[in-house]
Design a protein around this motif. Structure first.
Motif, short mmCIF file in Angstrom:
data_model
loop_
_atom_site.label_atom_id
_atom_site.label_comp_id
_atom_site.label_asym_id
_atom_site.label_seq_id
_atom_site.Cartn_x
_atom_site.Cartn_y
_atom_site.Cartn_z
N ILE A 28 0.86 -1.18 0.00
CA ILE A 28 0.00 0.00 0.00
C ILE A 28 0.90 1.23 0.00
O ILE A 28 1.89 1.29 0.74
N LEU A 30 0.82 5.24 0.66
CA LEU A 30 0.06 6.41 1.12
C LEU A 30 0.80 7.71 0.83
O LEU A 30 0.22 8.78 0.88
N ILE A 31 2.09 7.60 0.57
CA ILE A 31 2.93 8.78 0.32
C ILE A 31 3.94 8.41 -0.77
O ILE A 31 4.28 7.23 -0.90
N ILE A 96 2.89 16.65 0.04
CA ILE A 96 3.66 17.23 1.15
C ILE A 96 4.94 17.89 0.63
O ILE A 96 5.25 19.03 0.96
N GLN A 100 6.05 21.83 0.55
CA GLN A 100 7.33 22.26 1.14
C GLN A 100 8.16 23.08 0.15
O GLN A 100 8.75 24.10 0.53
N LEU A 103 6.65 26.58 -0.18
CA LEU A 103 6.97 27.42 0.99
C LEU A 103 8.44 27.85 0.98
O LEU A 103 8.77 28.98 1.34
N ALA A 138 14.20 19.71 7.43
CA ALA A 138 12.88 19.07 7.41
C ALA A 138 12.61 18.36 6.08
O ALA A 138 12.16 17.21 6.06
N LEU A 142 12.40 14.17 5.60
CA LEU A 142 11.27 13.42 5.05
C LEU A 142 11.73 12.53 3.89
O LEU A 142 11.30 11.37 3.78
N TYR B 31 12.39 15.62 17.77
CA TYR B 31 12.55 16.51 16.62
C TYR B 31 11.59 17.71 16.71
O TYR B 31 12.01 18.86 16.54
N THR B 72 6.04 25.73 9.14
CA THR B 72 5.04 24.96 8.38
C THR B 72 5.73 23.81 7.63
O THR B 72 5.21 22.69 7.57
N ILE B 73 6.91 24.09 7.07
CA ILE B 73 7.69 23.03 6.39
C ILE B 73 8.02 21.91 7.39
O ILE B 73 7.89 20.73 7.08
N VAL B 74 8.40 22.30 8.61
CA VAL B 74 8.71 21.32 9.66
C VAL B 74 7.46 20.50 9.99
O VAL B 74 7.53 19.26 10.08
N LEU B 76 4.94 19.91 8.13
CA LEU B 76 4.62 19.01 7.00
C LEU B 76 5.47 17.75 7.06
O LEU B 76 4.99 16.65 6.76
N THR B 77 6.73 17.91 7.45
CA THR B 77 7.60 16.72 7.61
C THR B 77 7.06 15.83 8.71
O THR B 77 7.00 14.60 8.55
N GLU B 79 4.00 15.54 9.65
CA GLU B 79 2.82 14.88 9.09
C GLU B 79 3.25 13.71 8.19
O GLU B 79 2.71 12.61 8.27
N GLY B 80 4.26 13.96 7.36
CA GLY B 80 4.76 12.92 6.45
C GLY B 80 5.33 11.72 7.19
O GLY B 80 5.10 10.57 6.80
N LEU B 81 6.04 11.99 8.28
CA LEU B 81 6.62 10.89 9.08
C LEU B 81 5.50 10.02 9.66
O LEU B 81 5.61 8.80 9.73
N ILE B 83 2.51 9.61 8.27
CA ILE B 83 1.92 8.83 7.15
C ILE B 83 2.81 7.62 6.84
O ILE B 83 2.30 6.52 6.62
N ILE B 84 4.12 7.83 6.85
CA ILE B 84 5.05 6.72 6.58
C ILE B 84 4.87 5.62 7.64
O ILE B 84 4.84 4.43 7.31
N GLU B 87 1.67 3.75 6.89
CA GLU B 87 1.89 2.93 5.70
C GLU B 87 2.67 1.65 6.05
O GLU B 87 2.31 0.56 5.62
N GLN B 88 3.70 1.82 6.87
CA GLN B 88 4.51 0.65 7.26
C GLN B 88 3.69 -0.33 8.09
O GLN B 88 3.83 -1.54 7.94
#
Lengths: 152, 110
Positions: A28, A30-31, A96, A100, A103, A138, A142, B31, B72-74, B76-77, B79-81, B83-84, B87-88
């Motif tokens: 799956i 998701l990202i 995402i 980034q 921004l 950041a 990611l 972090y 905001t960039i931080v 977003l990271t 949020e991404g972590l 999601i990962i 997913e895992q």
């Protein structure tokens, strides 16, 4: 015999549903996956920004620090960010990273606006340098997490 | 001018992030806390420069916007972590089902 047929049909159906749910067996997603070029470009941009800030720190208070002397830096970095944004947009489930990059580009434009107004002292550069370091860290963090996630 | 409680600012940011991230908070806590503190320190520096008159209102506004975009960039990271991690977890669960079925059947069907 009839009970056996019903059970067989029910189990077969359950099995088929399960197989269907598993799809093609691909994991799956998701990202978006790790993108080497994004990682490389962001690292290059970080290097350029860092070099720019160090040079500016040395020159602050002199005519060398004027915006006009640094115009090529802004043009170069903005062009790289535009190219990176086009690539990011072409990658599936990459919102995402897209946000980034947008921004980061806005912050380069804000830095340019500040530079046009002029930097009067070294202390003005400290929060800017911190912010760019945080932003680049950041984005790279990611990308690396995506890379590590793929190897698991 | 009202003074800013920077410690409260950091704590409020942590509380907001913690609420949104639920179970994944512990994974990103070091972090996130480091970055929230850095953000608060930067805001503090900008406010002080404005109060000292070393920067004008327009410069302060641009400096603050840079900080806002950076945090905001931080976020977003973070949020991404998260999601990962989800997913895992999903793929690990699917893998268990796959292994169980393949073993039960005796050949690789999934």
């Amino acid at each position: 015999m009839r009970v056996f047929k019903v059970n067989f049909l029910r189990n077969s159906l359950l099995f088929l549903v399960l197989v269907g749910l598993m799809g093609s067996c691909s994991p799956i997603m998701l990202i978006s996956r790790y993108d080497e070029l994004t990682d490389k470009t962001v690292n290059e941009l970080q290097q350029k920004t860092s070099t720019f800030l160090e040079k500016l720190k040395d020159e602050i208070g002199t005519g060398e620090a004027n915006y006009t002397n640094y115009k090529p830096f802004y043009q170069d970095v903005k062009a790289s960010l535009n190219t990176l944004l086009i690539r990011a947009n072409a990658i599936d489930k990459n919102q995402i990273t897209i946000d980034q990059i947008i921004l980061l580009k806005r912050n380069i434009e804000n830095l340019e606006a500040l530079h046009k107004l002029g930097f009067g002292s070294l202390e003005q550069l400290t929060p800017i340098e911190n912010a760019f370091n945080s932003s680049y860290t950041a984005i790279i963090k990611l990308q690396l997490a995506k890379k590590q996630g793929e190897s698991k | 001018m009202e003074t800013i409680d920077y410690s409260k600012l950091i704590q409020d940011m942590i509380a907001a992030a913690k609420e949104k991230l639920n179970n994944q908070w512990n994974n990103v806590k070091p972090y996130a806390e480091k970055e929230f503190k850095s953000y608060a320190d930067n805001v503090k520096m900008i406010v002080q420069m404005k109060l000292d008159g070393t920067i004008n209102e327009e410069q302060a506004r641009l400096q603050m916007t840079i900080q806002k975009n950076s945090i905001t960039i931080v976020l977003l990271t973070i949020e991404g972590l998260g999601i990962i991690a989800v997913e895992q977890a999903i793929n690990a669960a699917i893998s268990v089902v796959k292994d169980t079925i393949n073993t039960a059947i005796g050949w690789t069907i999934l």
